[in-house]
Design an enzyme around this catalytic site. Structure first.
Site, PDB file in Angstrom:
ATOM      1  N   HIS A 107     -28.169 -13.968 -26.805  1.00  0.00           N
ATOM      2  CA  HIS A 107     -29.386 -13.326 -27.314  1.00  0.00           C
ATOM      3  C   HIS A 107     -29.380 -11.801 -27.218  1.00  0.00           C
ATOM      4  O   HIS A 107     -30.361 -11.176 -26.809  1.00  0.00           O
ATOM      5  CB  HIS A 107     -30.613 -13.886 -26.589  1.00  0.00           C
ATOM      6  CG  HIS A 107     -30.924 -15.321 -26.918  1.00  0.00           C
ATOM      7  ND1 HIS A 107     -30.630 -15.906 -28.123  1.00  0.00           N
ATOM      8  CD2 HIS A 107     -31.538 -16.299 -26.180  1.00  0.00           C
ATOM      9  CE1 HIS A 107     -31.044 -17.165 -28.122  1.00  0.00           C
ATOM     10  NE2 HIS A 107     -31.579 -17.441 -26.959  1.00  0.00           N
ATOM     11  N   HIS A 176     -38.156 -16.497 -30.927  1.00  0.00           N
ATOM     12  CA  HIS A 176     -37.879 -17.535 -29.937  1.00  0.00           C
ATOM     13  C   HIS A 176     -39.173 -18.133 -29.373  1.00  0.00           C
ATOM     14  O   HIS A 176     -39.307 -18.289 -28.160  1.00  0.00           O
ATOM     15  CB  HIS A 176     -37.010 -16.931 -28.822  1.00  0.00           C
ATOM     16  CG  HIS A 176     -36.183 -17.923 -28.073  1.00  0.00           C
ATOM     17  ND1 HIS A 176     -36.730 -18.934 -27.311  1.00  0.00           N
ATOM     18  CD2 HIS A 176     -34.851 -18.070 -27.982  1.00  0.00           C
ATOM     19  CE1 HIS A 176     -35.763 -19.637 -26.759  1.00  0.00           C
ATOM     20  NE2 HIS A 176     -34.601 -19.139 -27.150  1.00  0.00           N
ATOM     21  N   GLU A 308     -35.784 -22.103 -33.623  1.00  0.00           N
ATOM     22  CA  GLU A 308     -35.204 -20.770 -33.837  1.00  0.00           C
ATOM     23  C   GLU A 308     -34.330 -20.746 -35.094  1.00  0.00           C
ATOM     24  O   GLU A 308     -33.142 -21.049 -35.020  1.00  0.00           O
ATOM     25  CB  GLU A 308     -34.338 -20.387 -32.631  1.00  0.00           C
ATOM     26  CG  GLU A 308     -34.972 -20.602 -31.281  1.00  0.00           C
ATOM     27  CD  GLU A 308     -33.917 -20.697 -30.178  1.00  0.00           C
ATOM     28  OE1 GLU A 308     -33.005 -19.851 -30.131  1.00  0.00           O
ATOM     29  OE2 GLU A 308     -33.973 -21.626 -29.382  1.00  0.00           O
TER      30      GLU A 308
END
Ligand code: GLA
Length: 345
Positions: A107, A176, A308
């Site tokens: 991420h 997210h 996501e």
């Protein structure tokens, strides 16, 4: 214009450190967000009886996101999900990325977009956020500029992403948010999920995509028809065991309504449409390792399901022509729409 089409967008708090809180509101939805990582803080959506309740997970105090690994509600990037070995090659050069998830990069690294304070502009029906990620930030080449639009129209929350860079780089942006359509009354086991996908991207024991794709037919990953998330989550299936539940990218088909999440008791239904080719479904398998949630206590595993939309995780190592590469002079564009409805019973 119908009454419920009018969206009010307001700043509700501005802190000295630049963190600003916003509300977008109409007759259908009330959504709070912040410019810190563009976190979605709350989404109040109606149940079958018209009762508005909060259907996303979030932090008790937003700055806790800096210590946390759950990414609740955040925009993540430059590259969402894992890059195996935290390094990649581009134009014959090797780039070493921040290592922040076992031996891998997750991420966007140590200080990903989820922790940046974005500039903002209030626009019609929403907010336009922007930030600049300097050359070599977290190891990525090129100065990248990202624009994120959150728009509320009727019962739709639309997220539009645009990015460009002054050098070839990688870019894979997602939001997210974890959803719980029962508004936290129950875990997500009884939520029904439907996904228009024939294949998932397989993962290894570190949840990195392996480059193999599994046909969902006759497996617990077949969500062509509605299935409860909890129905098969503990099945004897290698892919489920490796990830301690669902934590996989579904390779979605079609241009819209690729995914629906439905809670029978409240009647709430969330439909997701995206221009992106994959949707990572993460059933909060490690949520209990996180910070305090809105109720002042840490969430438990399976308290929410993250949806996501993104490019194939670790695209740079897997795809022949990696979609994750953003060339200098090109514009990355993606749109995801979240539609909140209720069934009529
Ligand atoms: C993604 C990943 C998960 C987990 C969460 C953050 O959804 O796929 O494995 O790392 O982010 O907690």
């Amino acid at each position: 214009m119908g009454k419920n089409m009018i969206t009010a967008v307001n700043v509700i708090e501005e802190r000295e450190n630049g963190i600003t809180f916003f509300e977008m509101k109409n007759d259908e939805l009330q959504i709070r967000v912040t410019n810190l990582g563009c976190h979605i803080l709350s989404i109040f959506a109606k149940d079958r009886d018209g009762k508005q309740e909060d259907v996303v997970l979030g932090f008790e105090e937003i700055e806790d996101c800096k210590e946390d690994g759950t990414y609740m509600g955040a925009i993540v990037g430059r590259v969402a999900n894992r890059i195996k070995g935290a390094s990649f090659e581009l134009n014959g050069k090797t780039y070493k990325l921040a290592v922040n998830n076992g031996p891998n990069h997750l991420h966007g690294g140590e200080i990903g977009f989820d922790q940046k304070i974005f500039c903002y502009e209030i626009i019609e029906n929403g907010i336009l956020f922007s930030c600049i990620s300097p050359d070599m930030e977290e190891g990525y080449p090129g100065t990248l500029e990202l624009k994120v639009k959150y728009l509320l129209t009727g019962n739709n929350l639309t997220m539009e992403y645009e990015a460009w860079s002054d050098e070839d780089t990688l870019c894979n942006i997602t939001n997210h948010s974890y959803f719980n359509l029962s508004a936290g009354k129950e875990k997500i086991y009884d939520h029904y999920l439907k996904i228009n996908a024939d294949k998932i991207a397989c993962v290894d024991e570190n949840c990195c995509t392996t480059g193999e794709f599994m046909d969902v037919k006759d497996t617990p990953f077949d969500f062509h028809d509605y299935h409860k998330i909890g129905e098969r989550i503990n099945d004897d299936c290698e892919q489920l065991k490796l990830a301690s539940g669902y934590d996989h990218s579904f390779m979605v088909k079609g241009d819209e309504n690729q995914l629906s999440l439905y809670d029978e008791k409240s009647g709430r239904k969330l439909t997701v449409s995206t221009t992106l080719p994959a949707v990572q479904i993460y059933t909060g398998n490690f949520l209990d390792e996180g910070c305090n949630g809105k109720q002042g206590k840490p969430y438990e595993n399976r308290d929410g399901v993250a949806i996501e939309p993104q490019f194939l995780p670790d695209s740079i190592h897997i795809e022949k022509e990696p979609k994750v590469i953003l060339r200098k002079g090109e514009i990355y564009k993606a749109t995801t729409k979240y539609i909140f409805q209720v069934d009529e019973q």
